[in-house]
Enzyme design. Structure first.
Site, PDB file in Angstrom:
ATOM      1  N   ARG A  27       0.932  -1.158  -0.060  1.00 21.06           N
ATOM      2  CA  ARG A  27       0.034   0.082  -0.026  1.00 21.06           C
ATOM      3  C   ARG A  27       0.952   1.211   0.071  1.00 21.06           C
ATOM      4  O   ARG A  27       0.624   2.288   0.615  1.00 21.06           O
ATOM      5  CB  ARG A  27      -0.983   0.087   1.125  1.00 21.06           C
ATOM      6  CG  ARG A  27      -2.150  -1.098   1.178  1.00 21.06           C
ATOM      7  CD  ARG A  27      -3.212  -0.928   2.191  1.00 21.06           C
ATOM      8  NE  ARG A  27      -3.889  -2.063   2.551  1.00 21.06           N
ATOM      9  CZ  ARG A  27      -4.522  -2.369   3.495  1.00 21.06           C
ATOM     10  NH1 ARG A  27      -4.125  -1.787   4.524  1.00 21.06           N
ATOM     11  NH2 ARG A  27      -5.244  -3.442   3.519  1.00 21.06           N
ATOM     12  N   ARG A  31      -3.079   6.642   1.404  1.00 24.94           N
ATOM     13  CA  ARG A  31      -3.885   7.784   1.968  1.00 24.94           C
ATOM     14  C   ARG A  31      -2.775   8.665   3.010  1.00 24.94           C
ATOM     15  O   ARG A  31      -3.106   9.631   3.406  1.00 24.94           O
ATOM     16  CB  ARG A  31      -5.152   7.626   2.868  1.00 24.94           C
ATOM     17  CG  ARG A  31      -6.029   7.197   2.030  1.00 24.94           C
ATOM     18  CD  ARG A  31      -7.346   6.723   2.730  1.00 24.94           C
ATOM     19  NE  ARG A  31      -7.324   5.281   3.378  1.00 24.94           N
ATOM     20  CZ  ARG A  31      -8.136   4.991   4.330  1.00 24.94           C
ATOM     21  NH1 ARG A  31      -8.899   5.593   4.800  1.00 24.94           N
ATOM     22  NH2 ARG A  31      -7.687   3.509   4.680  1.00 24.94           N
ATOM     23  N   ARG A  40      -6.963  11.459  -5.129  1.00 25.55           N
ATOM     24  CA  ARG A  40      -8.412  10.810  -4.800  1.00 25.55           C
ATOM     25  C   ARG A  40      -9.328  11.734  -4.834  1.00 25.55           C
ATOM     26  O   ARG A  40     -10.448  11.382  -5.078  1.00 25.55           O
ATOM     27  CB  ARG A  40      -8.162   9.942  -3.455  1.00 25.55           C
ATOM     28  CG  ARG A  40      -9.326   9.344  -2.975  1.00 25.55           C
ATOM     29  CD  ARG A  40      -9.861   8.217  -3.736  1.00 25.55           C
ATOM     30  NE  ARG A  40     -10.735   7.648  -3.138  1.00 25.55           N
ATOM     31  CZ  ARG A  40     -12.281   7.801  -3.142  1.00 25.55           C
ATOM     32  NH1 ARG A  40     -12.463   8.840  -3.838  1.00 25.55           N
ATOM     33  NH2 ARG A  40     -13.055   7.168  -2.676  1.00 25.55           N
ATOM     34  N   ASP A  77      -7.215  -2.594  -6.971  1.00 26.25           N
ATOM     35  CA  ASP A  77      -7.766  -3.218  -5.921  1.00 26.25           C
ATOM     36  C   ASP A  77      -8.323  -4.821  -6.280  1.00 26.25           C
ATOM     37  O   ASP A  77      -8.594  -5.147  -7.368  1.00 26.25           O
ATOM     38  CB  ASP A  77      -9.251  -2.481  -5.375  1.00 26.25           C
ATOM     39  CG  ASP A  77      -9.581  -2.924  -4.103  1.00 26.25           C
ATOM     40  OD1 ASP A  77      -9.134  -2.393  -3.028  1.00 26.25           O
ATOM     41  OD2 ASP A  77     -10.553  -3.710  -3.979  1.00 26.25           O
ATOM     42  N   TYR A 153     -15.237 -11.853   0.236  1.00 31.87           N
ATOM     43  CA  TYR A 153     -16.045 -10.755   0.139  1.00 31.87           C
ATOM     44  C   TYR A 153     -17.271 -10.903  -0.875  1.00 31.87           C
ATOM     45  O   TYR A 153     -18.249 -10.207  -0.386  1.00 31.87           O
ATOM     46  CB  TYR A 153     -15.157  -9.586  -0.667  1.00 31.87           C
ATOM     47  CG  TYR A 153     -13.980  -9.215   0.198  1.00 31.87           C
ATOM     48  CD1 TYR A 153     -14.273  -7.933   1.308  1.00 31.87           C
ATOM     49  CD2 TYR A 153     -12.693  -9.379   0.295  1.00 31.87           C
ATOM     50  CE1 TYR A 153     -13.291  -7.602   1.983  1.00 31.87           C
ATOM     51  CE2 TYR A 153     -11.561  -9.259   1.141  1.00 31.87           C
ATOM     52  CZ  TYR A 153     -12.062  -8.032   2.006  1.00 31.87           C
ATOM     53  OH  TYR A 153     -10.954  -7.775   2.641  1.00 31.87           O
TER      54      TYR A 153
END
Length: 344
Positions: A27, A31, A40, A77, A153
């Site tokens: 990652r 962020r 973003r 992703d 998921y």
């Protein structure tokens, strides 16, 4: 100089030892970087960022501009696969990914592999754009989620601490579960093959939910589909360099390596260094495994942890990384400190 042999991290994946290990950070585009947050904020949503090559290339390159890292990893992703298969996928701020849960065979049969690559073409454009942009000595890493992790998921509809919905689905509806895993193996294989053809040097298979499974389930849900996936990829991309990251697999990791044939295995931060050195390093290049919260805290404790990892793997091929993804509250100064410590 041969550009491939100049890619230090690629060569380490393939088993070459370096006095100073190559490094990247899971990652690493994210962020914690203000420039990422700016990009973003300019998008309609997270998937929009993943599917806009110009912006995905930009955020992939951002950490390489700040830090002396040896690889770029495609910004995307793991849930682009269910999205490409036709399942409803959305990312809700503050909640993470939300999917329309699969309830049985009818839902599985509604999934379609036919247009997966068409749907994911923007991501493949990002890969090819990155390869033509990054320096020749940087390794380009592509990735996908492992079938089991993606299935958790798709069945549960969101992340879960114990994957109970998917585990029960597999036990109570084994035919539907097998059919789902077959779909995921094929879709993921097509995707990884296309990433290699677009310019990826290495791919990582993220098995983020390898924990919470008993031995039989681990063999059936994690190892078996991963073996099928890797065999399918290498049938078209011979000797494809592959990193497996079975987070939480613990003592199942050696079996995972032997069965799947991954070149490198990522070890999570809960894996004791002595165990990784004695039981994992003899089988594959080791990648990892600093606790991301040690990076948040920084200071002398982080230096000591980094030094212990470097010492443990000083005699074996090793890629320095975290034992899971970097977290948003990580100070940039601590990442700079980490890179200096590893690079010497």
């Amino acid at each position: 100089m041969d550009r491939l042999t100049d890619r230090k991290l690629l060569q380490c994946v393939l088993g070459q030892k370096f006095d100073v290990p190559p490094m990247w950070i899971m990652r690493q585009a994210g962020r914690y970087l203000p420039e990422y947050r700016e990009v973003r904020a300019s998008t309609k949503g997270f998937l929009d960022l993943c599917y806009t090559p110009e912006k995905a290339i930009e955020v992939t390159l951002q950490p390489l501009r700040r830090f002396d890292l040896d690889a770029a990893i495609l910004f995307s992703d793991i849930l682009v696969i269910p999205d490409a298969l036709g399942q409803s996928v959305r990312f809700q701020p503050g909640e993470g990914p939300l999917l329309e849960p699969l309830e049985g065979m009818d839902d599985v049969k509604a999934l379609s592999v036919d247009k997966v690559l068409d749907h994911l073409n923007p991501v493949l454009e990002t890969v090819s754009g990155l390869r033509s942009t990054i320096d020749d000595d940087k390794t380009l890493i592509g990735f996908c989620g492992a079938p089991w992790t993606v299935a958790t998921y798709m069945i549960g509809g969101k992340g879960s601490p114990d994957q109970a919905a998917a585990r029960l689905f597999a036990l109570q509806q084994p035919e539907a579960f097998t059919a789902l895993m077959d779909v995921l193996v094929e879709a993921s294989a097509q995707y990884l093959i296309a990433q290699f053809k677009a310019g990826a040097d290495v791919v990582q298979i993220f098995e983020s939910w390898a924990l919470n499974l008993d031995e039989v389930a681990f063999d059936s849900y994690v190892i078996a589909p991963t073996v099928k996936l890797i065999n399918r990829v290498r049938a078209e991309i011979p000797n494809a360099p592959i990193i497996g990251f079975p987070r939480g697999a613990a003592a199942n990791v050696p079996k995972y390596i032997k069965a799947t044939g991954v070149n490198t295995v990522g070890v999570d931060y809960a894996t004791p260094l002595h165990y990784a050195k004695d039981h994992i390093a003899p089988l594959a290049t080791v990648q990892g495994n600093l606790d991301p919260l040690r990076l948040v805290a920084g200071g002398d404790q982080m230096n000591r942890a980094v030094d212990a990892i470097l010492e443990a793997f000083s005699d074996t091929p090793h890629i320095f990384n975290l034992g899971h993804g970097i977290v948003p509250q990580t100070p940039i100064a601590h990442v700079e400190q980490l890179v200096r410590r590893v690079k010497g």
